[in-house]
Write a protein that holds these residues in place. Sequence first.
Motif, PDB file in Angstrom:
ATOM      1  N   ALA A  23       0.805  -1.228   0.000  1.00  0.00           N
ATOM      2  CA  ALA A  23       0.000   0.000   0.000  1.00  0.00           C
ATOM      3  C   ALA A  23       0.836   1.274   0.000  1.00  0.00           C
ATOM      4  N   GLU A  24       1.871   1.338   0.832  1.00  0.00           N
ATOM      5  CA  GLU A  24       2.669   2.568   0.938  1.00  0.00           C
ATOM      6  C   GLU A  24       3.356   2.898  -0.396  1.00  0.00           C
ATOM      7  N   GLY A  25       3.970   1.892  -1.006  1.00  0.00           N
ATOM      8  CA  GLY A  25       4.639   2.118  -2.290  1.00  0.00           C
ATOM      9  C   GLY A  25       3.648   2.498  -3.377  1.00  0.00           C
ATOM     10  N   VAL A  26       2.467   1.888  -3.335  1.00  0.00           N
ATOM     11  CA  VAL A  26       1.431   2.206  -4.312  1.00  0.00           C
ATOM     12  C   VAL A  26       0.984   3.653  -4.158  1.00  0.00           C
ATOM     13  N   SER A  42      -1.173  12.730 -10.602  1.00  0.00           N
ATOM     14  CA  SER A  42      -0.362  11.530 -10.786  1.00  0.00           C
ATOM     15  C   SER A  42      -1.245  10.459 -11.436  1.00  0.00           C
ATOM     16  N   HIS A  43      -1.130   9.199 -11.007  1.00  0.00           N
ATOM     17  CA  HIS A  43      -1.770   8.095 -11.725  1.00  0.00           C
ATOM     18  C   HIS A  43      -3.296   8.057 -11.574  1.00  0.00           C
ATOM     19  N   ILE A  44      -3.791   8.216 -10.367  1.00  0.00           N
ATOM     20  CA  ILE A  44      -5.248   8.159 -10.157  1.00  0.00           C
ATOM     21  C   ILE A  44      -5.796   9.582 -10.313  1.00  0.00           C
ATOM     22  N   SER A  45      -5.841  10.039 -11.557  1.00  0.00           N
ATOM     23  CA  SER A  45      -6.153  11.457 -11.838  1.00  0.00           C
ATOM     24  C   SER A  45      -7.618  11.801 -11.573  1.00  0.00           C
TER      25      SER A  45
END
Length: 384
Positions: A146-149, A238-241
């Motif tokens: 989770a943290e890295g994600v 970022s990724h989850i825009s």
Amino acid sequence: MTEITVAGETFNILVEGDETKPVLMISNPLGVNLRLWDRQAPAFLEHFRVLRYDSRGHGASVADEGPYSIAGLAQDALAILDALDIERAHWLGLSKGGMVGQWLLAHARERMGRAVLANTAAQIPSPDLWNERIQAARDSGLDALAEGVAERWFTKRFRETEPEAVENVLEMLRQTPLQGYTAAAAAIRDADQREIIRTITNPVLVIVGRHDPSTPPGLGALVASSIEGAQLATLEASHISNIEDAENFTKTVIDFLTASDVPAQEAPPRRRAPAKKAAAKKAAAKKAPVKKAAAQKAPVKKAAVKKAATKKASAKKTPAKKASARKAPAKKTPVKKAAAKKAVSKKIPAKKAAAKKSVAKTTTSRRTIAKKAAPKKAARRTKR
């Protein structure tokens, strides 16, 4: 939410909105479920009948061991549409959902309307990276990931200012079945749609996050450049825009999906045609005077040229004629005159010479007589 059975397998779906409106089908990224779209749903429902679903291996849908593939996940989406008797739908997919959308657009374009492919790629490198993540998930569980994600999915600023929103997404990840996560991760690892997406003809919008390390903007730009007519939009996220820049994401999607259709046979092209015609007329109006002027001046120039040519020809030809006329007599007349003079010199001078000789003799005889007569006259004067 509703569970439906497709080919003996259960899928969790959520269908909302007016049945008379166009259908918008939404597909989630790896490791989350259909709740990821809660913030967009109210705005989407104003324009669409919204169909959300948990993809295979996620949320409350079937989570078999796999292996999964992007093609297989796309077939699941088509099966859900068939089960709901939906012939055609617009598509919105983020990350893995965007990859599924690419397959559908390339292989089942007649079932798709417009499509938004967000924070995605035709191929996400590299296989080694995905193998490491799959192994890490198996070894330590999804909680440990989770943290890295979070660092890959959200910018540092957003994690600090919106910790609750970040935590909601990470909680979805923790609840995802492990075997579903790893099988879907393998599907992403094995996907390479760089060539097939060149056949896509549906209207497409590609959204990229300027700060996305998972699917960098360049990968999204490559998708957009490979699809004829595709649009590209960049968000400050970022990724989850759709979470980090929710307002702009929602507006961008709605604006694209609800824009007026422009098929070749419809009215909009006829509106453009006059513009082209007007431009052509404008261009003609600008060019016509020049051509007209040229056309009007051309005769003048031509006439002038002809006139000049005539004068020049006259100047050249007339003197030539006159010269020839003058020369002709000069050549011929002098010959005749010379012949005449010669003839005269032969004939007339002979007569003149005879006459002169005769005159000379006469003059001489007269002078002789005069001389002879002179002494006699003198003698007479003496006698007197």
